[in-house]
Write an enzyme that holds these catalytic residues in place. Structure first.
Site, mmCIF file in Angstrom:
data_model
loop_
_atom_site.group_PDB
_atom_site.id
_atom_site.type_symbol
_atom_site.label_atom_id
_atom_site.label_comp_id
_atom_site.label_asym_id
_atom_site.label_seq_id
_atom_site.Cartn_x
_atom_site.Cartn_y
_atom_site.Cartn_z
ATOM 1 C CB THR A 116 -0.894 0.014 1.266
ATOM 2 O OG1 THR A 116 -1.414 1.330 1.456
ATOM 3 C CG2 THR A 116 -0.117 -0.348 2.529
ATOM 4 C CE1 TYR A 140 -3.722 -2.093 5.744
ATOM 5 C CE2 TYR A 140 -3.149 0.112 4.983
ATOM 6 C CZ TYR A 140 -3.515 -1.201 4.714
ATOM 7 O OH TYR A 140 -3.678 -1.608 3.415
#
Ligand code: NAD
Length: 324
Positions: A116, A140
């Site tokens: 990501t 995250y």
């Protein structure tokens, strides 16, 4: 060739399973079904199991003859990760070690990994190249970076070859209407804006109107989920050809403001999106846009569905058809 698709009952994994089967591969989905959808597993077998359970994984690895693994399984909410970091490190990072050990034991030497743009943190330059500083600002993002690093170290130790794909904003739905985005809870802009336009949620929270962009809202790089899916097929082929381990951004290289996205949802739906203006959220960068040339040159990837109208129209059709 059989491909292990962890998290293949989720949003991006299910679109990728479709693309794999269209390209002649057999996707075998391994998913705990905690956030997955049974109806999204249409293109190969579903093996229900959790990466936290190495024995379940070992059984699946023994049952099939995998040429590669594509690893989507993870928790994905940035906000939740700030509140419950242990949950994210345990599942995203810890359970990835179970997968890597299982692949090594089974002799599967190729992996494509869903990373990501969150691994970059606040960008020092935009568009963001792959060799940008890696300084995530959420558990995250940090858990995804640790997964990347573990994959790299397994490569050095055991010869695992990998393509790490760092997605920018995944959006849109299958152009044939068979699959779409169905997160619960939903945190992504386009489904939330569509839901607000249709009166299914009271209003859309727009975080930050004082960013240095033409309309003051944050800039992001939206890429259609079917284009992401195609990149995974190309990454598997690249590894089959003997390609060395690499990291590629997946984005269009073009930034759009949140306001532009809302305007498009209004055009496509023919309805107003009720918006509540809220202050900036901590950790939200003003602008996240990919320097996206490496995926093109190395993998031969070219996004074809990622213009904003196609993204929003496909998401809208799915939203209406799945009536949620
Ligand atoms: N959606 C985005 O915009 C975006 C952007 C960048 C990166 N990513 C990454 O892409 C991947 C897929 O995202 P998504 O939007 O499809 O998410 P999703 O929640 O729709 O899919 C993830 C799937 O993984 C499964 N899963 C989670 N933990 C598991 C475990 N321990 N064992 C087995 N299955 C497990 C869930 O049940 C779910 O079906 C994630 O790794 C995410 O970090 C997503």
């Amino acid at each position: 060739m059989q491909i292990l698709v962890t998290g293949g009952a989720g949003y991006i994994g299910s679109h990728t399973a479709k693309a794999l089967s269209q390209a002649g591969y057999e996707p075998v989905v391994f998913d705990s079904m905690e956030y997955g959808h049974r109806a999204a597993v249409q293109y190969g077998p579903l093996e229900e199991g959790d990466l936290a359970d190495p024995a379940a994984l070992r059984r699946v690895l023994a049952k099939y003859s995998f040429g590669a693994a594509i690893h989507f399984a993870a928790y994905i909410s940035v906000g939740e990760s700030v509140r419950e970091p242990g949950k994210y490190f345990r599942n995203n990072f810890g359970n990835t070690l179970n997968l890597l050990d299982g692949l090594r034991e089974a002799g599967v030497g190729r992996i494509v990994f869903s990373s990501t743009a969150a691994v970059y943190g606040d960008p020092l330059q935009v568009p963001i190249p792959e060799d940008h500083r890696l300084q995530p600002v959420s558990p995250y993002g940090d858990s995804k970076l640790m997964m990347e690093r573990a994959i790299g170290w397994y490569g050095q130790a055991y010869g695992l070859r990998s393509v790490v794909l760092r997605y920018f904003n995944a959006a849109g739905a299958d152009p044939d209407g068979q699959l779409g985005e169905n997160h619960e809870p939903e945190t992504h802009l386009i489904p939330l804006a569509i839901g607000a336009a249709l009166g299914q949620n009271p209003e859309l929270h727009l975080f930050g109107t004082d960013y240095p962009s033409p309309d003051g809202t944050a800039v992001r790089d939206y890429v259609h989920v079917s284009d992401l899916a195609a990149a995974h097929v190309l990454a598997v082929r690249y590894l089959e050809r003997g390609g060395h381990s690499t990291v590629c951004n997946l984005g269009t290289g073009a930034g759009l403001t949140v306001r532009q996205v809302i305007d498009m949802v209004e055009q496509v739906s023919g309805r107003k999106v009720p918006v509540r203006l809220s202050p900036r959220r901590e950790g939200d960068a003003p602008e996240l846009v990919a320097e996206a040339s490496r995926a093109r040159t190395l993998l031969g990837w070219k996004p074809v569905h990622s213009d904003l109208r196609t993204i929003v129209e496909s998401a809208y059709r799915w939203h209406i058809a799945s009536a949620h």
